[in-house]
Design an enzyme around this catalytic site. Structure first.
Site, PDB file in Angstrom:
ATOM      1  CG  ASP A  69      -7.876  17.180 -15.295  1.00 33.43           C
ATOM      2  OD1 ASP A  69      -7.186  16.516 -16.080  1.00 33.43           O
ATOM      3  OD2 ASP A  69      -9.032  16.848 -14.951  1.00 33.43           O
ATOM      4  CE1 TYR A 122     -14.626  13.340 -16.190  1.00 36.12           C
ATOM      5  CE2 TYR A 122     -14.218  13.287 -13.836  1.00 36.12           C
ATOM      6  CZ  TYR A 122     -14.638  12.668 -14.997  1.00 36.12           C
ATOM      7  OH  TYR A 122     -15.086  11.373 -14.940  1.00 36.12           O
ATOM      8  CE  LYS A 141     -11.077   9.111 -18.780  1.00 33.53           C
ATOM      9  NZ  LYS A 141     -11.324  10.409 -18.205  1.00 33.53           N
ATOM     10  NE  ARG A 167      -2.912   0.466   3.395  1.00 26.70           N
ATOM     11  CZ  ARG A 167      -2.207   0.679   4.508  1.00 26.70           C
ATOM     12  NH1 ARG A 167      -1.445   1.748   4.618  1.00 26.70           N
ATOM     13  NH2 ARG A 167      -2.265  -0.156   5.522  1.00 26.70           N
TER      14      ARG A 167
HETATM   15  C1  LIG Z   1     -11.767  10.948 -17.013  1.00 24.96           C
HETATM   16  C2  LIG Z   1     -11.323  12.237 -16.486  1.00 24.96           C
HETATM   17  C3  LIG Z   1     -11.116  12.425 -15.124  1.00 24.96           C
HETATM   18  C4  LIG Z   1     -11.428  11.345 -14.100  1.00 24.96           C
HETATM   19  O1  LIG Z   1     -10.646  10.206 -14.230  1.00 24.96           O
HETATM   20  P1  LIG Z   1     -11.160   8.712 -13.896  1.00 24.96           P
HETATM   21  O2  LIG Z   1      -9.976   7.897 -14.244  1.00 24.96           O
HETATM   22  O3  LIG Z   1     -12.364   8.451 -14.749  1.00 24.96           O
HETATM   23  O4  LIG Z   1     -11.517   8.674 -12.470  1.00 24.96           O
HETATM   24  C5  LIG Z   1     -10.653  13.655 -14.706  1.00 24.96           C
HETATM   25  N1  LIG Z   1     -10.413  14.667 -15.565  1.00 24.96           N
HETATM   26  C6  LIG Z   1     -10.611  14.525 -16.880  1.00 24.96           C
HETATM   27  C7  LIG Z   1     -10.335  15.676 -17.794  1.00 24.96           C
HETATM   28  C8  LIG Z   1     -11.078  13.309 -17.401  1.00 24.96           C
HETATM   29  O5  LIG Z   1     -11.287  13.183 -18.705  1.00 24.96           O
END
Ligand SMILES: *Cc1c(COP(=O)(O)O)cnc(C)c1O
Length: 373
Positions: free
Chosen positions: A170, A99, A195, A47
């Site tokens: 982000d 988001y 992604k 962990r």
């Molecule tokens: C998908 C996404 C997230 C969240 O990520 P998860 O892996 O789905 O929890 C945050 N910011 C953006 C821009 C995203 O496309």
């Protein structure tokens, strides 16, 4: 070294006893102590850290020009660990086009713990005017989801620094290949590794990278290691494997994305295209300044109402009608119906993640989907 090289070599941290060129998956949750009580392998309990996660974190720290990185079990948890690391009563300046999952966290989980304003961060005067004595974080997202707004990372980082506020970005839509917020002055970078980093729609994960190992970072690492919302060794292995081809996948996403955006931009059934690579994009100049290329994400408005958008999205054959983005396969999504009735996303907006199929096939599918009788 250059990103193409780092992406391939930064995860090979230790030479394995059996001579593996590709590091093995370390499934052990616990590690031997020596006579002095130390941990000769550098790990105590999985962990807290384990070889595959360290390899992944080292790769991201290097690709984003940071001092350290922390991997999480989802992008949402990566963001949440930063929110959790803030002291109660802190104020956050967040983007209006944030988001959806993060906006929901702030509005539901952190309600009464943190305070926040969702503002248009392309307006720098509004950013400055929104600063309060207890503002601790400016969270940006660029390009943003789902409107592909571009915020000026360097300008916002300068405002944040002048006011001793942490700035996080982000950068999921850009990936570490197209944009490096730390180099532009950001303190923290966040990615949903579900992604582009994963790239094959089969790993859920999130990453935070820090410019400096400061006190806030200690708090974030504590949330990660004590909270334990961490990816499994197998997920870390898969992700480091995916990242080896990231730079080349991004080239393909950018090349296809540009052609698809230009095609949609000329299409008579399309009212508007949101893609930072188009000269008509309101922040195209900022995008050119801070991004190496413009990626494969875009959204567009179908002429007519919500029914026209639904008709088009239901006619695709090659595209998968599904949420998420950044995979090798092209995806299309009617965003409003995912976000729900409180969403401010236009009802006739479709978001697409342009994949790595041949661009002629991608365009042909959009052509037939948009050909209304
Ligand atoms: C998908 C996404 C997230 C969240 O990520 P998860 O892996 O789905 O929890 C945050 N910011 C953006 C821009 C995203 O496309």
């Amino acid at each position: 070294m250059k990103p193409e090289t780092l992406a391939i070599h930064a995860s090979n941290l230790v030479k394995s006893a059996t001579g593996d060129v590709t590091p093995p998956i370390s499934l052990s949750t616990t590690f031997f102590r020596d006579e002095e009580g130390g941990y000769p392998g550098g790990h105590m309990y999985s962990r807290v850290s384990n070889p595959n996660r360290s390899a992944l974190e080292n790769t991201l720290a290097q690709l984003e020009y940071g001092e350290d990185a922390a991997a999480f079990s989802s992008g949402n948890t990566a963001g949440m660990s930063l929110f959790q690391a803030l002291k109660a009563g802190s104020h956050i300046i967040a983007p209006d086009d944030m988001y959806w999952g993060f906006k929901k966290q702030l509005l539901t989980i952190f309600e009464g713990i943190l305070t926040f304003d969702f503002i248009d961060q392309t307006d720098l005067n509004l950013v400055k005017a929104s600063i309060k004595p207890n503002t601790r974080l400016i969270w940006t997202e660029t390009p943003s989801n789902p409107l592909l707004k571009v915020t000026d990372i360097e300008a916002i980082a300068t405002i944040a620094k002048a006011n001793q506020i942490t700035m996080a970005c982000d950068s999921t839509f850009a990936s570490p290949i197209l944009q490096n917020p730390i180099r532009l002055g950001a303190d923290l970078v966040m990615h949903s590794s579900t992604k582009y980093l994963g790239g094959h729609s089969d790993i859920l994960g999130g990453i935070l990278v820090t410019a400096k190992k400061d006190e806030l970072w200690e708090r974030i690492k504590n949330v990660q290691q004590t909270g334990g919302a961490v990816p499994s060794p197998f997920d870390c292995y898969l992700l480091t494997r995916s990242i080896k081809t990231l730079a080349y996948r991004m080239k393909g996403h950018c090349e296809n994305g540009k052609k698809v955006a230009e095609y949609l931009n000329e299409h008579p059934q399309v009212e508007a295209v949101f893609y930072p690579g188009l000269e008509s994009h309101p922040q195209h100049e900022i995008a050119k300044k801070q991004m190496k290329d413009f990626g494969g994400m875009m959204s567009f408005l179908v002429k007519g109402d919500v029914e026209s958008a639904r008709k088009a999205v239901n006619k695709v054959k090659l595209f998968a009608q599904a949420t998420s983005l950044g995979g090798v396969e092209s995806l299309i999504e009617h965003r409003f119906s995912v976000e729900g009735p409180d969403s401010k996303t236009p009802k006739n907006l479709l978001r697409i993640s342009v994949g790595l199929e041949h661009v002629d096939d991608i365009i042909a599918d959009l052509a037939q989907a948009l050909a209304f009788s």
